[in-house]
Design an enzyme around this catalytic site. Structure first.
Site, PDB file in Angstrom:
ATOM      1  N   TRP A  24       0.863  -1.190   0.000  1.00  0.00           N
ATOM      2  CA  TRP A  24       0.000   0.000   0.000  1.00  0.00           C
ATOM      3  C   TRP A  24       0.897   1.237   0.000  1.00  0.00           C
ATOM      4  CZ3 TRP A  24      -3.577   1.899   4.533  1.00  0.00           C
ATOM      5  CH2 TRP A  24      -4.480   2.852   4.034  1.00  0.00           C
ATOM      6  N   ASP A  52       1.653  -8.844  -0.950  1.00  0.00           N
ATOM      7  CA  ASP A  52       0.252  -8.434  -0.896  1.00  0.00           C
ATOM      8  C   ASP A  52       0.066  -7.115  -1.630  1.00  0.00           C
ATOM      9  OD1 ASP A  52      -2.527  -8.580   0.500  1.00  0.00           O
ATOM     10  OD2 ASP A  52      -1.823  -6.533   0.853  1.00  0.00           O
ATOM     11  N   TYR A  57      -4.541   0.047  -4.767  1.00  0.00           N
ATOM     12  CA  TYR A  57      -3.333   0.776  -4.393  1.00  0.00           C
ATOM     13  C   TYR A  57      -2.764   1.529  -5.604  1.00  0.00           C
ATOM     14  CZ  TYR A  57      -3.633  -2.411  -0.373  1.00  0.00           C
ATOM     15  OH  TYR A  57      -4.070  -3.129   0.719  1.00  0.00           O
ATOM     16  N   GLN A 167      -8.128 -11.204   5.639  1.00  0.00           N
ATOM     17  CA  GLN A 167      -7.068 -10.227   5.916  1.00  0.00           C
ATOM     18  C   GLN A 167      -7.679  -9.072   6.704  1.00  0.00           C
ATOM     19  OE1 GLN A 167      -4.678  -7.091   3.275  1.00  0.00           O
ATOM     20  NE2 GLN A 167      -4.071  -9.168   2.765  1.00  0.00           N
TER      21      GLN A 167
HETATM   22  P1  NAP Z   1       2.518  -1.239   8.265  1.00  0.00           P
HETATM   23  O1  NAP Z   1       3.090  -2.349   7.494  1.00  0.00           O
HETATM   24  O2  NAP Z   1       2.043  -1.500   9.657  1.00  0.00           O
HETATM   25  O3  NAP Z   1       3.521  -0.010   8.348  1.00  0.00           O
HETATM   26  C1  NAP Z   1       4.229   0.492   7.241  1.00  0.00           C
HETATM   27  C2  NAP Z   1       5.125   1.600   7.753  1.00  0.00           C
HETATM   28  O4  NAP Z   1       6.004   1.072   8.744  1.00  0.00           O
HETATM   29  C3  NAP Z   1       5.997   2.228   6.691  1.00  0.00           C
HETATM   30  O5  NAP Z   1       6.074   3.595   6.974  1.00  0.00           O
HETATM   31  C4  NAP Z   1       7.350   1.549   6.878  1.00  0.00           C
HETATM   32  O6  NAP Z   1       8.425   2.409   6.534  1.00  0.00           O
HETATM   33  C5  NAP Z   1       7.351   1.310   8.372  1.00  0.00           C
HETATM   34  N1  NAP Z   1       8.135   0.132   8.726  1.00  0.00           N
HETATM   35  C6  NAP Z   1       8.118  -1.095   8.150  1.00  0.00           C
HETATM   36  N2  NAP Z   1       9.022  -1.907   8.724  1.00  0.00           N
HETATM   37  C7  NAP Z   1       9.632  -1.170   9.687  1.00  0.00           C
HETATM   38  C8  NAP Z   1      10.668  -1.441  10.614  1.00  0.00           C
HETATM   39  N3  NAP Z   1      11.273  -2.629  10.661  1.00  0.00           N
HETATM   40  N4  NAP Z   1      11.046  -0.439  11.453  1.00  0.00           N
HETATM   41  C9  NAP Z   1      10.454   0.765  11.424  1.00  0.00           C
HETATM   42  N5  NAP Z   1       9.473   1.074  10.568  1.00  0.00           N
HETATM   43  C10 NAP Z   1       9.060   0.121   9.699  1.00  0.00           C
HETATM   44  O7  NAP Z   1       1.271  -0.569   7.504  1.00  0.00           O
HETATM   45  P2  NAP Z   1       0.473  -0.828   6.156  1.00  0.00           P
HETATM   46  O8  NAP Z   1       1.293  -0.535   4.981  1.00  0.00           O
HETATM   47  O9  NAP Z   1      -0.819  -0.096   6.340  1.00  0.00           O
HETATM   48  O10 NAP Z   1       0.095  -2.378   6.211  1.00  0.00           O
HETATM   49  C11 NAP Z   1       0.864  -3.383   5.584  1.00  0.00           C
HETATM   50  C12 NAP Z   1       0.197  -3.893   4.333  1.00  0.00           C
HETATM   51  O11 NAP Z   1      -1.073  -4.457   4.627  1.00  0.00           O
HETATM   52  C13 NAP Z   1      -0.150  -2.810   3.310  1.00  0.00           C
HETATM   53  O12 NAP Z   1       0.991  -2.318   2.649  1.00  0.00           O
HETATM   54  C14 NAP Z   1      -1.137  -3.532   2.447  1.00  0.00           C
HETATM   55  O13 NAP Z   1      -0.471  -4.425   1.565  1.00  0.00           O
HETATM   56  C15 NAP Z   1      -1.943  -4.281   3.506  1.00  0.00           C
HETATM   57  N6  NAP Z   1      -3.159  -3.539   3.941  1.00  0.00           N
HETATM   58  C16 NAP Z   1      -4.378  -4.099   3.663  1.00  0.00           C
HETATM   59  C17 NAP Z   1      -5.537  -3.421   4.039  1.00  0.00           C
HETATM   60  C18 NAP Z   1      -6.873  -4.036   3.719  1.00  0.00           C
HETATM   61  O14 NAP Z   1      -7.893  -3.363   3.843  1.00  0.00           O
HETATM   62  N7  NAP Z   1      -6.920  -5.287   3.346  1.00  0.00           N
HETATM   63  C19 NAP Z   1      -5.472  -2.193   4.707  1.00  0.00           C
HETATM   64  C20 NAP Z   1      -4.198  -1.669   5.008  1.00  0.00           C
HETATM   65  C21 NAP Z   1      -3.067  -2.354   4.639  1.00  0.00           C
HETATM   66  P3  NAP Z   1       9.175   2.414   5.099  1.00  0.00           P
HETATM   67  O15 NAP Z   1       8.157   2.067   4.047  1.00  0.00           O
HETATM   68  O16 NAP Z   1       9.715   3.776   5.006  1.00  0.00           O
HETATM   69  O17 NAP Z   1      10.269   1.377   5.160  1.00  0.00           O
END
Ligand code: NAP
Length: 281
Positions: A24, A52, A57, A167
């Site tokens: 995302w 994913d 997106y 999910q």
């Molecule tokens: P997340 O994975 O909880 O957080 C992403 C953020 O955390 C980014 O800013 C990333 O930074 C940072 N991050 C990642 N690893 C890290 C680490 N080891 N240390 C410090 N910071 C870290 O949030 P999300 O993107 O919302 O959720 C993950 C995935 O779930 C999405 O990308 C999407 O594929 C899926 N999703 C699905 C839905 C749905 O409705 N089904 C909704 C939301 C999300 P950098 O990118 O700068 O490295």
């Protein structure tokens, strides 16, 4: 490479990695594209082979980033994408899937999810998913953002029991699903795919997590991931563009939390004591 590639089984019996890569916010800005592609490639190199994505997106842009990252490596990738509820009719799902396949430059999606419940009757979406499966365009299907009552409705439909995952938003600061949704899924062997497992970065800055992390020579984000992956039947899909984050996330697979860690985390982030509606981001 983490010392072990940890997996769990889908209801189909196929093993999938416990850790995946989210996408995302990828594909939104051409200037960030090279970094996004490199991050996903590095993740594949480190064994994080579940990716994913979704048609939503960057309006398809994230799927194009994924295509570039998995070029020549399709067979080592377990590809998850999602159809919007507004495209969930019989014909709409067919069209959306074709468009996703094209953007992903592949002939099949491993796991195709309904992004959230919408107004199209679920039975119609399930029929469309089953038809795509029969055509070989998807291998499995599942749902996203479904609460327990919605899962009950789904499994009551013809072929509804073929669902392979739900999910949902699940992390230490969003433990609501543990009250009834996670046990309901666990009883049926349906994995929960935890999205936003580091609460979009917020848990990476959490002092209570840092205290546990210090005992493991780890970071707070790694503890958030290790905790999520320690929950039975849970797959975590953090999104990371910074290479250091990708490496840390892969290394989180090797962190073994102790009973003391779990009790400290329960004190800092108490489990739910009553039913709360499923939260969504
Ligand atoms: P997340 O994975 O909880 O957080 C992403 C953020 O955390 C980014 O800013 C990333 O930074 C940072 N991050 C990642 N690893 C890290 C680490 N080891 N240390 C410090 N910071 C870290 O949030 P999300 O993107 O919302 O959720 C993950 C995935 O779930 C999405 O990308 C999407 O594929 C899926 N999703 C699905 C839905 C749905 O409705 N089904 C909704 C939301 C999300 P950098 O990118 O700068 O490295």
């Amino acid at each position: 490479m983490p010392s072990t590639v940890r997996t769990l089984k889908l209801p189909s019996g196929e093993a999938v990695p416990l850790l995946g890569q989210g996408t995302w916010k990828m594909g939104e800005d051409r200037r960030r594209r090279a970094d996004e592609v490199s991050a996903l490639k590095l993740g594949l190199d480190l064994g994080i082979t579940l990716i994913d994505t979704a048609e939503m997106y960057a309006s398809g842009g994230a799927e194009e980033v994924v295509a570039e990252a998995i070029a020549g490596r399709r067979d080592e990738t377990f590809l998850v994408s999602k159809v919007l509820p507004s495209n969930a009719s019989r014909a709409g799902v067919e069209r959306a899937c074709e468009a996703s396949l094209k953007r992903l430059s592949t002939d099949r999606i491993d796991l195709y999810l309904l992004h959230w419940p919408g107004s199209v009757p679920l039975s119609e979406t399930v029929e469309a998913f089953e038809s795509l499966k029969a055509q070989g365009k998807i291998r499995y299907w599942g749902v996203s953002n479904f609460d327990t009552d919605e899962m009950e409705d789904l499994v009551g439909l013809p072929s509804g029991g073929n669902v392979q995952t739900n999910q949902v938003l699940y992390n230490l600061s969003r433990r609501g699903p543990e009250f009834d949704l996670a046990p309901w899924c666990a009883e049926r062997g349906i994995p929960l795919m935890a999205y936003s497992p580091v609460e979009q970065g917020a848990l990476a800055r959490n002092a209570r997590l840092e205290a546990v992390a210090a005992r493991h020579n780890a970071t707070a984000a790694q503890i958030a991931l290790a905790w999520a992956m320690a929950q039975p039947g849970v797959i975590a899909i953090p999104k990371a563009v910074r290479q250091e984050h990708v490496r840390q996330n892969a290394a989180a697979l090797d962190i073994k939390l102790a009973p003391e860690d779990f009790s400290d985390l329960d004190r800092a982030f108490p489990p739910p004591t009553r039913k709360r509606g499923l939260e969504m981001i």
